[in-house]
Design a protein around this motif. Structure first.
Motif: not given
Lengths: 492, 99
Positions: A241, A383-384, A387, A390, B51-57, B61-62
């Protein structure tokens, strides 16, 4: 001349030889198998070979060529795959005792695409157990050794695939990269390794370590070979997915060594890291100077959160691993403890007998950081920061087309020297983990030597811009011959 | 700076379904302490409102069409089982018989 005495050339060279009929796919595969028999006792790159099936597939490739039905540029070319990729009817061990006896009932999409392109799967390569490590010393079946110096690490976790290519047993191999596991061993062994953009290659059939970071990619001696493999394995797959719909058109035939107009960013934080060997730094600067001569320009950029990347990575990766590895419970596959008198004892005894020390350590840390009371302080915090990492790249890529730096702060270190302290081992991934956290592509290619050992140049690109990375890497290889150097051949 | 006690190690191991040998406990205390000391570095960053990033995609799209596809047959699904019976995985008894 003894069969297998000559290292296999690049895919491009083998393809030309196949096209002119000067060699057959069966002869190429026989050479690869003979080299593995001679060399692998010294290096332990492989956990299993498929001699019979590989020769059958090679014969089929020769028959296709005779009928002028060549499937792809990889038709008849031998390739090794990391032993965390499923291949129907073959064992998949992840270099772990917990998967002893397991035979895969299905094939990973990347492997299926290679086979559909006519590539010959030669064997399964060694790795740190469940891809957890930076040296391939954590394999339950013993470490892989570096062909440049057998007392040094091959890098990891895809050390077996890197060495299979470096030793000239196969021209190309597949690995997986969660925090540098393709790029770091590529740097250690003097070959090219590519971690594609997250989502570029389907992860279906890749045994999951940290699902938001894992990505499959190629090893080769030339950048062009890695591009050829990427074009075959990339693309959307409904079975993953997170695989992306974008097409992968690299236009390799248009590459001409010209990189005019390309802006290379040099992150100042990468060059003031404590632990960066000055000789490694110098090799990287020399490589960048080469690219400037070919038309690129250079500017300093900043990735201010670089020093937090490893901490962020180890929190996220261990948390995801503790969850992913819950499936190894002795119920459906693999090892089951003989102490299985009730369900809970069965789970505990199976997992304790089956997992090695580093895997247990990471499951423990991951379980801790996800547990009540610590989740916000550790996992959510990481997780923050992810960000912020990134955003660092987003910002840097407004000023440059790609980022260059070292793949590793030093050359391959001596085996056994970092196994006692996990944190010092983790620090060798300081330059690679950020690309996984940000999901961007990263390429490592050889850019010289220090102390007799290869040094890796890392190029990091914008999401889905493997094309620029590979084009620039190819331009560099047209100018230099580091990738053509071979480790000295000795026999056991 | 020891934070993790042997008792805590045993609790975490129980959550992770690992049974540790007595000689594994102290080294794990030391390793986890060392790892937690290192990751403690993140505390110095102000992440309020990040904001936390859990997933890049992107999640959009999933999605795929909700349609059943081909799957393993029973024999293949059971082929790797350490113990099986009929169409089922065999595990130690979990429910006591009544009476």
């Amino acid at each position: 001349m003894a069969a297998g005495s000559i290292p296999l050339g690049t895919c491009a060279e083998l393809r030309r030889a196949l096209d002119t009929g000067s060699v057959s796919a069966v002869q190429i595969v026989e050479t690869a198998l003979a080299r593995a028999r001679t060399l692998d006792p010294m290096f332990h790159a492989f956990l299993g070979m498929r001699e019979e099936r590989a020769l059958e597939q090679a014969a089929a490739a020769d028959a296709r060529r005779l009928r002028k039905e060549v499937l792809s540029p990889l038709d008849g070319i031998p390739i090794a795959i990391k032993d965390n990729l499923a291949h129907a009817g073959e064992p998949t061990t992840c270099a772990s005792r917990i998967l002893s006896g397991y035979v895969s009932p299905y094939t990973a999409t990347a492997v299926a695409r290679l086979e559909a392109a006519g590539a010959v799967i030669l064997g399964r390569t060694n790795l740190d157990e469940f891809a957890m490590g930076s040296s391939t010393e954590n394999s339950a079946f013993g470490p892989t050794r570096n062909p440049w110096d057998r007392t040094r690490i091959a890098g990891g976790s895809s050390g077996g695939s890197a060495v299979a290519v470096a030793a000239g047993i196969v021209p190309v191999a597949l690995g997986s990269d969660t925090g540098g596991s393709i790029r770091q061993p590529a740097a250690c062994t003097g070959v090219v390794g590519l971690k594609p953009t997250y989502g570029r290659v389907s992860r279906y059939g890749l045994v999951a370590f940290a699902s938001s970071l894992d990505q499959i990619g190629p090893f080769g001696r030339s950048v062009a070979d890695c591009a050829t493999v990427l074009e075959v394995i990339a693309g959307h797959d409904p079975k993953d997915a997170t695989s992306l719909p974008e097409s992968t058109t690299l236009s390799c035939d248009k590459w001409n060594g010209d990189v005019t107009g390309i802006v290379i960013g040099l992150p100042k934080e990468f060059f003031c890291t404590s632990g960066l060997d000055p000789a490694v730094r110098d090799r990287v600067h020399e490589a960048v100077a080469h690219l400037e001569k070919r038309g690129a320009s250079v500017r300093e950029v900043s990735l201010p959160h670089t020093k937090y990347a490893i901490a962020t990575y180890y929190l996220i990766a261990t948390a995801e691993a503790s969850s992913n590895l819950a499936r190894f419970d002795g119920v459906r596959y693999g090892h089951r403890s003989a102490e299985a008198h009730d369900l809970d004892t069965m789970y505990q005894a199976t997992r304790s007998e089956g997992f090695g020390a580093e895997v247990k350590r990471r499951i423990m840390l991951g379980t801790y950081v996800l547990s009540a009371g610590y989740y916000d302080a550790y996992y959510r915090k990481a997780q923050q920061v992810r960000t912020l990492l990134r955003r660092d790249f987003d910002q840097a890529f407004t000023q440059c087309d790609l980022i260059a730096g070292p793949t590793m702060p030093e050359v391959a270190f001596a085996m056994g020297t970092r196994t006692a302290d996990p944190v010092t081992m983790y620090l060798s991934d300081v330059y690679t983990v950020s690309a996984n956290l940000a999901g961007i592509p990263g390429l490592s290619l050889p850019c010289g030597f220090h102390d007799g050992m290869p040094v890796g140049l890392q190029l990091l690109g914008k999401p889905l811009d493997e094309s620029t990375l590979l084009r620039v890497g190819d331009a560099y290889q047209r100018e230099t011959d580091w990738h053509l150097r071979r480790p000295p051949e000795r026999t056991a | 700076m020891a934070r993790i006690t042997p008792e805590e190690i045993k609790q975490i191991a129980a959550l992770a379904r690992l049974s540790l040998a007595p000689e594994e406990v102290v080294p794990l205390c030391r390793d986890l302490d060392s790892m937690l000391d290192y990751v403690g570095l993140l505390a110095e960053i102000d992440t309020r409102d990040i904001e936390p990033t859990a997933q890049i995609v992107p999640a959009a799209s999933m999605l795929r069409v909700d349609k059943a596809g081909a799957s393993f047959n029973t024999a293949l699904a059971l082929a790797n089982a350490p113990a099986s019976e009929g169409a089922a995985f065999l595990v130690p008894k979990v429910i006591e018989e009544e009476g």
